[in-house]
Every structure is written in structure tokens, then in C-alpha cells.
Write an enzyme that holds these catalytic residues in place. Structure first.
Site, PDB file in Angstrom:
ATOM      1  N   ASP A  13       0.877  -1.185  -0.010  1.00  0.00           N
ATOM      2  CA  ASP A  13      -0.111  -0.014   0.050  1.00  0.00           C
ATOM      3  C   ASP A  13       0.914   1.120  -0.166  1.00  0.00           C
ATOM      4  O   ASP A  13       2.196   1.138   0.253  1.00  0.00           O
ATOM      5  CB  ASP A  13      -0.926  -0.159   1.121  1.00  0.00           C
ATOM      6  CG  ASP A  13      -1.668   1.125   1.317  1.00  0.00           C
ATOM      7  OD1 ASP A  13      -2.435   1.656   0.487  1.00  0.00           O
ATOM      8  OD2 ASP A  13      -1.575   1.757   2.469  1.00  0.00           O
ATOM      9  N   LEU A  14       0.354   2.423  -0.274  1.00  0.00           N
ATOM     10  CA  LEU A  14       1.505   3.640  -0.336  1.00  0.00           C
ATOM     11  C   LEU A  14       1.290   4.320   0.761  1.00  0.00           C
ATOM     12  O   LEU A  14       1.902   4.504   1.837  1.00  0.00           O
ATOM     13  CB  LEU A  14       0.815   4.356  -1.513  1.00  0.00           C
ATOM     14  CG  LEU A  14       1.901   5.461  -2.032  1.00  0.00           C
ATOM     15  CD1 LEU A  14       3.491   5.255  -2.089  1.00  0.00           C
ATOM     16  CD2 LEU A  14       1.406   6.189  -3.148  1.00  0.00           C
ATOM     17  N   ASP A  15      -0.154   5.170   0.909  1.00  0.00           N
ATOM     18  CA  ASP A  15      -0.337   6.158   1.861  1.00  0.00           C
ATOM     19  C   ASP A  15      -0.315   5.397   3.399  1.00  0.00           C
ATOM     20  O   ASP A  15      -1.245   4.409   3.507  1.00  0.00           O
ATOM     21  CB  ASP A  15      -1.642   6.899   1.668  1.00  0.00           C
ATOM     22  CG  ASP A  15      -1.957   7.815   3.014  1.00  0.00           C
ATOM     23  OD1 ASP A  15      -1.052   8.295   3.614  1.00  0.00           O
ATOM     24  OD2 ASP A  15      -3.095   8.000   3.043  1.00  0.00           O
TER      25      ASP A  15
ATOM     26  N   THR B  39       1.087  10.341   3.238  1.00  0.00           N
ATOM     27  CA  THR B  39       0.252  11.472   2.292  1.00  0.00           C
ATOM     28  C   THR B  39      -1.137  11.653   3.139  1.00  0.00           C
ATOM     29  O   THR B  39      -1.782  12.719   2.565  1.00  0.00           O
ATOM     30  CB  THR B  39       0.076  10.898   0.969  1.00  0.00           C
ATOM     31  OG1 THR B  39      -0.265   9.710   1.013  1.00  0.00           O
ATOM     32  CG2 THR B  39       1.228  11.116   0.239  1.00  0.00           C
TER      33      THR B  39
ATOM     34  N   LYS C 188      -8.915   7.129   5.137  1.00  0.00           N
ATOM     35  CA  LYS C 188      -7.375   6.178   4.833  1.00  0.00           C
ATOM     36  C   LYS C 188      -7.762   5.023   3.907  1.00  0.00           C
ATOM     37  O   LYS C 188      -8.606   4.307   4.390  1.00  0.00           O
ATOM     38  CB  LYS C 188      -6.904   6.027   6.062  1.00  0.00           C
ATOM     39  CG  LYS C 188      -6.142   7.329   6.590  1.00  0.00           C
ATOM     40  CD  LYS C 188      -5.148   6.955   7.854  1.00  0.00           C
ATOM     41  CE  LYS C 188      -4.698   7.890   8.352  1.00  0.00           C
ATOM     42  NZ  LYS C 188      -3.814   7.778   9.492  1.00  0.00           N
TER      43      LYS C 188
ATOM     44  N   SER D  22      -1.913   0.581  -4.200  1.00  0.00           N
ATOM     45  CA  SER D  22      -2.542   1.926  -3.646  1.00  0.00           C
ATOM     46  C   SER D  22      -3.864   2.254  -4.460  1.00  0.00           C
ATOM     47  O   SER D  22      -4.090   2.145  -5.567  1.00  0.00           O
ATOM     48  CB  SER D  22      -1.354   2.857  -3.828  1.00  0.00           C
ATOM     49  OG  SER D  22      -2.258   4.154  -3.467  1.00  0.00           O
ATOM     50  N   ALA D  23      -4.922   2.655  -3.470  1.00  0.00           N
ATOM     51  CA  ALA D  23      -6.130   3.484  -4.164  1.00  0.00           C
ATOM     52  C   ALA D  23      -5.858   4.660  -4.813  1.00  0.00           C
ATOM     53  O   ALA D  23      -6.770   5.264  -5.611  1.00  0.00           O
ATOM     54  CB  ALA D  23      -7.079   3.535  -2.943  1.00  0.00           C
TER      55      ALA D  23
ATOM     56  N   LYS E  99     -10.656  -1.444  -2.343  1.00  0.00           N
ATOM     57  CA  LYS E  99     -10.419  -2.170  -0.964  1.00  0.00           C
ATOM     58  C   LYS E  99     -11.919  -1.897  -0.273  1.00  0.00           C
ATOM     59  O   LYS E  99     -12.343  -0.898  -0.323  1.00  0.00           O
ATOM     60  CB  LYS E  99      -9.139  -1.471  -0.227  1.00  0.00           C
ATOM     61  CG  LYS E  99      -7.934  -1.756  -0.981  1.00  0.00           C
ATOM     62  CD  LYS E  99      -6.855  -0.961  -0.159  1.00  0.00           C
ATOM     63  CE  LYS E  99      -5.709  -0.723  -1.111  1.00  0.00           C
ATOM     64  NZ  LYS E  99      -4.648  -0.021  -0.648  1.00  0.00           N
TER      65      LYS E  99
ATOM     66  N   GLU F  10      -0.108  -3.126   4.607  1.00  0.00           N
ATOM     67  CA  GLU F  10      -1.325  -2.239   4.764  1.00  0.00           C
ATOM     68  C   GLU F  10      -1.417  -1.604   5.929  1.00  0.00           C
ATOM     69  O   GLU F  10      -0.671  -2.106   7.061  1.00  0.00           O
ATOM     70  CB  GLU F  10      -2.555  -2.896   4.483  1.00  0.00           C
ATOM     71  CG  GLU F  10      -3.294  -2.688   3.082  1.00  0.00           C
ATOM     72  CD  GLU F  10      -3.814  -1.458   2.880  1.00  0.00           C
ATOM     73  OE1 GLU F  10      -3.850  -0.367   3.732  1.00  0.00           O
ATOM     74  OE2 GLU F  10      -3.988  -1.318   1.634  1.00  0.00           O
ATOM     75  N   ASP F  11      -1.966  -0.165   5.959  1.00  0.00           N
ATOM     76  CA  ASP F  11      -2.363   0.506   7.255  1.00  0.00           C
ATOM     77  C   ASP F  11      -3.682   0.649   7.483  1.00  0.00           C
ATOM     78  O   ASP F  11      -3.936   1.284   8.396  1.00  0.00           O
ATOM     79  CB  ASP F  11      -1.594   1.684   7.433  1.00  0.00           C
ATOM     80  CG  ASP F  11      -2.012   2.497   6.271  1.00  0.00           C
ATOM     81  OD1 ASP F  11      -2.417   2.307   5.011  1.00  0.00           O
ATOM     82  OD2 ASP F  11      -2.495   3.929   6.810  1.00  0.00           O
TER      83      ASP F  11
HETATM   84  P1  B16 Z   1      -6.203   9.851  -4.795  1.00  0.00           P
HETATM   85  P2  B16 Z   1      -3.648   4.229  -0.255  1.00  0.00           P
HETATM   86  C1  B16 Z   1      -5.289   6.135  -0.482  1.00  0.00           C
HETATM   87  O1  B16 Z   1      -4.123   5.714  -0.653  1.00  0.00           O
HETATM   88  C2  B16 Z   1      -5.429   7.270   0.517  1.00  0.00           C
HETATM   89  O2  B16 Z   1      -5.253   6.680   1.769  1.00  0.00           O
HETATM   90  C3  B16 Z   1      -6.681   7.886   0.485  1.00  0.00           C
HETATM   91  O3  B16 Z   1      -7.091   8.753   1.370  1.00  0.00           O
HETATM   92  C4  B16 Z   1      -7.049   8.406  -0.983  1.00  0.00           C
HETATM   93  O4  B16 Z   1      -8.529   9.105  -0.752  1.00  0.00           O
HETATM   94  C5  B16 Z   1      -6.873   7.406  -1.681  1.00  0.00           C
HETATM   95  O5  B16 Z   1      -5.283   6.981  -1.821  1.00  0.00           O
HETATM   96  C6  B16 Z   1      -6.982   7.930  -3.157  1.00  0.00           C
HETATM   97  O6  B16 Z   1      -6.217   8.871  -3.573  1.00  0.00           O
HETATM   98  O7  B16 Z   1      -7.068  10.876  -4.468  1.00  0.00           O
HETATM   99  O8  B16 Z   1      -4.938  10.453  -5.037  1.00  0.00           O
HETATM  100  O9  B16 Z   1      -6.500   8.999  -6.099  1.00  0.00           O
HETATM  101  O10 B16 Z   1      -3.719   4.031   1.138  1.00  0.00           O
HETATM  102  O11 B16 Z   1      -4.529   3.256  -0.959  1.00  0.00           O
HETATM  103  O12 B16 Z   1      -2.175   4.210  -0.813  1.00  0.00           O
HETATM  104 MG    MG Z   2      -2.629   3.078   3.271  1.00  0.00          MG
END
Ligand code: B16
Ligand code: MG
Length: 220
Positions: free
Chosen positions: A8-10, A16, A44, A115-116, A147, A171-172
Site C-alpha cells: 500500500d502507499l499512503d 500522504t 484512509k 494503492s487506491a 479495497k 497495509e495500514d
Molecule cells: P487519490 P492508499 C489512498 O491511498 C489514501 O489513503 C486515501 O485517503 C485516498 O483518498 C486514496 O488513496 C485515493 O487517492 O485521490 O490520490 O486518487 O492508502 O491506498 O495508498
Molecule cells: Mg494506506
């Protein structure tokens, strides 16, 4: 045998969440909706449009905007968010991650990003780690279900050309751990024992993540 790591990224590679929070907060303010950091926890791992829906619901304004309006609002948030991520550098890798990536590379393990975030490719470039994820970044726009559905982690394994039981997912977010588990992948959860209760192995912070430990745990 474990052959790959799916990240996962964030919250795992970099943090972020604060930038997402600042950008959502300023959009919410324009819509006369108040959000705080506690509310932000719910966002998140949740996609951009689903996050917007949660914010509108929080302000009891879920029926005030058309789909077209919502796309425009989400674009406004993303524009502000992108001004923050412009400033990301390799100093923003979370503690322990640089070493974990280095050791995984030395062991010639595959590495994929699940990552989403549609900004994922830009963020890993800013962090200076995009070379490790060539051709292995799952495109969240290609997913039928985000997810906690398993699709994103299954695609990660597919991009690595290995089976789910040969991967470890990190993942977090609770929804993220559920996604890893549903994919039949060994899950490592970063966070509190209560939030990460469903993970196969839990560390409180990325500081405690070592390749040896996660490999040992996954191969027990
Ligand atoms: P974007 P992850 C997620 O990252 C974030 O945790 C979430 O807060 C955010 O809305 C989502 O990515 C979409 O991000 O607007 O940049 O497409 O934890 O899946 O790495
Ligand atoms: Mg995350």
C-alpha cells in the site's frame, strides 16, 4: 516460498494522509462542512470519490450535488492535493522503508504497488523509488471494486507473475488488510493492534518492519 511484496502507499511507504486531509478540509470548508483529523481517519485507503461521498454525508449534503458536480469537486480537491505532493522527496519515506526496499531488491524479490491513489505513480517518482516498481503499479482506475475487495492485491500478484501465496501484502488501513486477506495473501498490518486485528502479523510502526521478520512470519 515468498517471492514478492505488495505495498500500500499512503501510511506504509509514505504519509500522504495529512496532505489528503488539508486538501479535503479546504474543499469541505467551501461547502460549509467541518471535518477534523479524527474524521479523516475514515478516509484512509478509501478512493477519492468514496471519500467525497463520506464528507458530503458527514455534512448532511449527500443529496445536494449531481454526479457531474461531484466530479468537479473531487477535481478541485485533487488540484490542491497535487500542490502538496509536488514537495515530496526521498526524505518523506517512512522510517524503515528505505532499508526494507533495499533488502528486498538485493534478494531480487518482486515489488508491486496496490494503492487506491491515482497519484501513486507521481508520488513514487517524487520519492525516488519508481525504478523498483516498473510495470508493477496496479492502476486503481482499472478496478471493478476497490479495497476491501481482493482485486487490487490479486492484480499486484498478477503483475509480479507470481501466486498470491507467494506474496506478502503490507497495509495500514482495515479495508486494506481485508483486501489482502481476501486475496489469500499473507497480511502485514502497520498500526495499532485493535485497528490491525485482522492482519496475520502486526507492527505498530514502519520502524519495526524488517524483511527478515516478515519473511519468517509468512513462512512459519
Ligand atoms: P487519490 P492508499 C489512498 O491511498 C489514501 O489513503 C486515501 O485517503 C485516498 O483518498 C486514496 O488513496 C485515493 O487517492 O485521490 O490520490 O486518487 O492508502 O491506498 O495508498
Ligand atoms: Mg494506506
Amino acid at each position: 516460498m515468498i517471492k514478492g511484496l505488495i505495498f500500500d502507499l499512503d501510511g506504509v511507504i509514505t504519509d500522504t494522509a495529512e496532505y489528503h486531509y488539508l486538501a479535503w478540509k479546504s474543499l469541505a470548508k467551501k461547502l460549509d462542512i467541518k471535518i477534523d483529523r479524527e474524521f479523516n481517519e475514515q478516509l484512509k485507503g478509501i478512493s477519492r470519490m468514496d471519500s467525497l461521498d463520506l464528507i458530503l454525508k458527514h455534512g448532511n449534503k449527500e443529496n445536494e450535488y449531481t454526479e457531474e458536480d461531484k466530479l468537479k469537486l473531487a477535481a478541485q480537491k485533487n488540484e490542491e492535493y497535487q500542490t502538496y505532493i509536488e514537495k515530496i522527496t526521498s526524505d518523506d519515506l517512512l522510517p524503515g522503508i528505505e532499508l526494507l526496499l533495499k533488502e528486498a531488491k538485493e534478494k531480487e524479490m518482486g515489488m508491486a504497488l496496490a494503492s487506491a491513489s491515482k497519484n501513486g505513480p507521481k508520488i513514487i517518482k517524487q520519492l525516488g523509488i519508481d525504478d523498483l516498481f516498473k510495470g508493477t503499479v496496479v492502476d486503481p482506475a482499472s478496478l471493478k471494486a476497490g479495497k476491501p475487495a481482493p482485486e487490487i492485491f490479486l492484480k499486484g500478484a498478477e503483475l509480479l507473475g507470481i501466486e498470491p501465496n507467494e506474496c506478502i501484502g503490507l497495509e495500514d488501513a482495515e479495508a486494506g488488510v481485508e483486501s489482502i486477506n481476501a486475496a489469500g495473501i499473507f497480511s502485514v498490518g502497520v498500526g495499532s493492534k485493535s485497528a490491525m486485528a485482522k492482519a496475520d502479523y502486526i507492527v505498530e510502526s514502519t520502524k519495526e518492519l524488517t524483511l527478515n521478520d516478515i519473511l519468517n512470519q509468512a513462512q512459519k
